[in-house]
Motif scaffolding. Structure first.
Motif, PDB file in Angstrom:
ATOM      1  N   ALA A  13       0.815  -1.136   0.020  1.00  0.00           N
ATOM      2  CA  ALA A  13       0.065  -0.101  -0.151  1.00  0.00           C
ATOM      3  C   ALA A  13       0.842   1.394  -0.118  1.00  0.00           C
ATOM      4  O   ALA A  13       0.573   2.390  -0.572  1.00  0.00           O
ATOM      5  CB  ALA A  13      -0.858   0.035   1.188  1.00  0.00           C
ATOM      6  N   ALA A  14       2.000   1.346   0.576  1.00  0.00           N
ATOM      7  CA  ALA A  14       2.912   2.462   0.820  1.00  0.00           C
ATOM      8  C   ALA A  14       3.556   2.612  -0.612  1.00  0.00           C
ATOM      9  O   ALA A  14       3.833   3.719  -1.237  1.00  0.00           O
ATOM     10  CB  ALA A  14       3.922   2.175   1.786  1.00  0.00           C
ATOM     11  N   TYR A  20       2.232   5.971  -7.244  1.00  0.00           N
ATOM     12  CA  TYR A  20       1.076   6.177  -8.098  1.00  0.00           C
ATOM     13  C   TYR A  20       0.363   7.415  -7.650  1.00  0.00           C
ATOM     14  O   TYR A  20      -0.961   7.314  -8.558  1.00  0.00           O
ATOM     15  CB  TYR A  20       0.197   4.697  -8.275  1.00  0.00           C
ATOM     16  N   LEU A  21       0.088   7.774  -6.356  1.00  0.00           N
ATOM     17  CA  LEU A  21      -0.864   8.729  -6.155  1.00  0.00           C
ATOM     18  C   LEU A  21      -0.155  10.071  -5.643  1.00  0.00           C
ATOM     19  O   LEU A  21      -0.636  10.984  -6.184  1.00  0.00           O
ATOM     20  CB  LEU A  21      -1.718   7.957  -4.730  1.00  0.00           C
ATOM     21  N   ILE A  22       0.705  10.067  -4.426  1.00  0.00           N
ATOM     22  CA  ILE A  22       1.210  11.418  -3.849  1.00  0.00           C
ATOM     23  C   ILE A  22       1.883  12.158  -4.933  1.00  0.00           C
ATOM     24  O   ILE A  22       1.553  13.468  -5.086  1.00  0.00           O
ATOM     25  CB  ILE A  22       2.069  11.060  -2.744  1.00  0.00           C
ATOM     26  N   SER A  92      -5.552   1.258 -14.476  1.00  0.00           N
ATOM     27  CA  SER A  92      -5.480   0.036 -15.438  1.00  0.00           C
ATOM     28  C   SER A  92      -4.308  -0.540 -14.828  1.00  0.00           C
ATOM     29  O   SER A  92      -4.072  -1.867 -14.878  1.00  0.00           O
ATOM     30  CB  SER A  92      -5.211   0.609 -16.841  1.00  0.00           C
ATOM     31  N   THR A  93      -3.259   0.125 -14.593  1.00  0.00           N
ATOM     32  CA  THR A  93      -1.700  -0.537 -14.139  1.00  0.00           C
ATOM     33  C   THR A  93      -2.006  -1.195 -12.835  1.00  0.00           C
ATOM     34  O   THR A  93      -1.187  -2.195 -12.656  1.00  0.00           O
ATOM     35  CB  THR A  93      -0.526   0.631 -14.048  1.00  0.00           C
ATOM     36  N   LEU A  94      -2.902  -0.555 -11.898  1.00  0.00           N
ATOM     37  CA  LEU A  94      -2.933  -1.302 -10.521  1.00  0.00           C
ATOM     38  C   LEU A  94      -3.822  -2.590 -10.776  1.00  0.00           C
ATOM     39  O   LEU A  94      -3.507  -3.541 -10.093  1.00  0.00           O
ATOM     40  CB  LEU A  94      -3.686  -0.251  -9.540  1.00  0.00           C
ATOM     41  N   LEU A 116       5.169 -10.992  -4.645  1.00  0.00           N
ATOM     42  CA  LEU A 116       6.462 -10.416  -5.341  1.00  0.00           C
ATOM     43  C   LEU A 116       5.975 -10.186  -6.807  1.00  0.00           C
ATOM     44  O   LEU A 116       6.392  -9.159  -7.089  1.00  0.00           O
ATOM     45  CB  LEU A 116       7.417 -11.642  -5.335  1.00  0.00           C
ATOM     46  N   THR A 117       4.905 -10.810  -7.453  1.00  0.00           N
ATOM     47  CA  THR A 117       4.442 -10.190  -8.864  1.00  0.00           C
ATOM     48  C   THR A 117       3.987  -9.043  -8.864  1.00  0.00           C
ATOM     49  O   THR A 117       4.341  -8.137  -9.421  1.00  0.00           O
ATOM     50  CB  THR A 117       3.465 -11.273  -9.418  1.00  0.00           C
ATOM     51  N   ALA A 118       3.119  -8.670  -7.858  1.00  0.00           N
ATOM     52  CA  ALA A 118       2.577  -7.487  -7.578  1.00  0.00           C
ATOM     53  C   ALA A 118       3.667  -6.359  -7.352  1.00  0.00           C
ATOM     54  O   ALA A 118       3.773  -5.299  -8.055  1.00  0.00           O
ATOM     55  CB  ALA A 118       1.587  -7.322  -6.679  1.00  0.00           C
ATOM     56  N   VAL A 119       4.602  -6.689  -6.566  1.00  0.00           N
ATOM     57  CA  VAL A 119       5.659  -5.477  -6.172  1.00  0.00           C
ATOM     58  C   VAL A 119       6.376  -5.236  -7.307  1.00  0.00           C
ATOM     59  O   VAL A 119       6.755  -4.143  -7.684  1.00  0.00           O
ATOM     60  CB  VAL A 119       6.417  -6.167  -4.890  1.00  0.00           C
TER      61      VAL A 119
END
Length: 549
Positions: A13-14, A20-22, A92-94, A116-119
């Motif tokens: 989440a961090a 992708y947000l801040i 879309s990326t998320l 690990l795939t997501a990271v």
């Protein structure tokens, strides 16, 4: 065990928040892509032309409509902000990363590999770079990922009902891809599946079920295809022959580049996980008759396909990194059970990369060897911030080497300094030509009352339209990608040649202020432009205004 799972999800989440947000809303929109897609979606929301895309009030047939719809939803929900413009690409990326993680868990029955795939996918340099940039490729990649996952699940399913469901979803995803970026959405899944299909069993079954997928794809596209054909009969002729055949096959294709163009970018785009690349590809080849072979074909075949095409853009190979993230995650998981050799190799590569970039940054600084430094003496703060950003990269790589227990977490944080500081380290000379918002924010007050606004650059014209919320910007002496839309009889008044401009100015000057927003070569005003009442110049960008007479 529960606490470790929570820590993993907090870490993920961090990463999402910090990458992708801040920093996203603070980055100016870059032209030509981001300003173009921002303005097309704004006009769609404003004028209600949902079937036929319009750009600066001109017909714009370069892409289908679904990507604009998604971007329009972002602006409708979040307002007209930089984050809203990029929301479609980011979401879309998320979603692609989430789907890849679930796919990894179904392939290997291992939650650690899924995590690990997501990271890895979220922090690959090319995925992050394109995934936070307002283009259509992240949206298209989402449809590719979903289609490839659906095909695998359809092949593995034992029940006829599940097979029908997955093949139908495969066809729908291909149809959504066609509506996002065209017929390339059909070619990439086919060429990705083909090598694996040659060694797979039940090929006759796959061929028969593929007709169901094609039928569902056609049903998905048909309503909009018929609607736009009725409203604009020339759309499909232009879209097929100009945007597909010419761009990909003809010798005069747009963005022509040599065959090897993508391979350096494929390597660079794999940072900070480049150390996993050889092992991941070898793993896919070694087990090529299994699920790993499916992922390897999904990685390599689109890369070769786009390399054979004459027209090339970096964003085209984004779909290749989805299966590559799966292979990297699996290879890393296996490597972690045998030691930390993969982490150490990746750490050393990142140490070398960050060190070379820091040396290069010093070389192009005011204290370096260049006559015209990348950062002038007035931008020392940006230079120092750039050094700090790559120092973060270097530090994280060093920590991955010295603290193997947290090695992959440290590698995921390597690009974090650049992600947070990118908008603040870019020199003004680049921002002026690539981010029209920078100059427009200081000149918008003077531009607003203009009766006519003209520009000789499509990207800048889109930036003006987006910033001022007006789509009546005209083109001066350069049609660019608007040439086809400007060729319609009802749109020819939107283009003025430089030779005709003095006479046009004399005819229209009495009606109100006329403003030219130009990008010039060698910072020199075109000699054929008549003397103006007001001239404001920053680098290669000039604002010229003629007041009513």
């Amino acid at each position: 065990m529960v606490s470790r799972v929570r820590l993993y999800f907090l870490f993920l989440a961090a990463l999402i928040a910090l990458y992708y947000l801040i920093p996203i809303n603070g980055r100016l929109l870059w032209q030509p892509d981001e300003t173009r897609y921002a303005e097309i979606s704004r006009e769609m929301l404003s004028n209600g032309h949902w079937a036929v895309p319009h750009f600066l009030d001109l017909r714009y047939f370069e892409k289908p409509v679904l990507g604009y719809w998604i971007n329009t939803i972002g602006q409708w929900l979040m307002g007209e902000s930089n984050l809203a413009v990029r929301a479609g690409a980011i979401i879309s990326t998320l979603l692609s990363s989430l789907l890849l993680a679930k796919f990894a868990e179904s392939l290997w029955r291992c939650r650690k590999t899924a995590y690990l795939t997501a990271v890895i996918h979220l922090t690959l340099l090319i995925v992050y770079g394109i995934g936070t940039y307002a283009v259509l490729d992240p949206i298209l990649t989402l449809w590719f990922v979903t289609a490839m996952v659906c095909f695998w699940q359809a092949y593995q399913a034992c029940e006829r009902g599940k097979k029908i469901c997955y093949y139908a979803l495969l066809g729908i995803c291909c149809g959504l891809g066609v509506m996002t970026k065209g017929f390339i959405a059909l070619a990439v899944p086919v060429i990705s599946i083909l090598p694996w299909l040659l060694t797979a069993q039940r090929r006759v079954e796959i061929i028969l079920y593929s007709f169901l997928a094609m039928f569902c794809c056609s049903l998905t596209v048909l309503p909009w295809a018929v609607t736009i054909a009725q409203q604009e009969p020339d759309f499909w002729h232009y879209f097929f022959w100009i945007e597909h055949v010419q761009r990909f096959a003809q010798s005069n294709a747009q963005h022509d580049a040599p065959f090897w163009y993508y391979f350096p970018w494929f390597i660079a785009g794999s940072l900070p996980w480049l150390g996993l690349l050889p092992g991941a590809l070898y793993y896919g080849w070694r087990y090529r008759t299994t699920k790993a072979g499916y992922l390897l074909a999904w990685t390599i075949m689109p890369l070769l396909f786009f390399s054979l095409a004459n027209g090339k853009l970096l964003t085209y190979i984004l779909p290749c990194f989805a299966p590559l993230a799966l292979l990297m995650a699996r290879y890393l998981r296996v490597s972690l059970t045998k030691g930390n050799s993969a982490i150490k190799l990746a750490a050393w590569i990142n140490i070398l990369f960050a060190s070379l970039v820091i040396i290069a940054a010093i070389a192009v600084s005011p204290w370096g060897v260049m006559d015209k430094p990348f950062w002038p003496t007035t931008e020392i703060g940006k230079f120092v911030l750039a050094l700090l950003a790559f120092a973060v990269w270097l530090l994280c790589a060093y920590l991955a080497l010295k603290c193997p227990r947290f090695g992959w977490q440290s590698l995921a944080c390597c690009p974090l300094g650049i992600a947070l500081a990118f908008g603040s380290i870019t020199p003004a000379s680049i921002i002026l030509t690539k981010a029209p918002q920078f100059f427009l924010q200081s000149t918008a007050q003077a531009l607003r009352p203009s009766r006519f606004i003209l520009s000789n650059d499509v990207g800048i014209a889109a930036g003006i339209a987006w910033q001022l919320k007006r789509s009546d910007v005209m083109m001066l002496n350069n049609r660019g990608e608007l040439a086809y839309g400007l060729s319609y009889p009802d749109a020819r008044h939107k283009f003025i040649s430089l030779a005709d401009f003095p006479a046009w100015l004399a005819q229209h000057r009495a009606s109100g202020t006329i403003s030219l927003f130009l990008k010039v070569e060698n910072k020199a005003l075109p000699p054929s432009v008549p003397p103006a009442d007001r001239v404001v110049q920053q680098g290669r960008v000039i604002l010229i205004q003629y007041f009513p007479q």
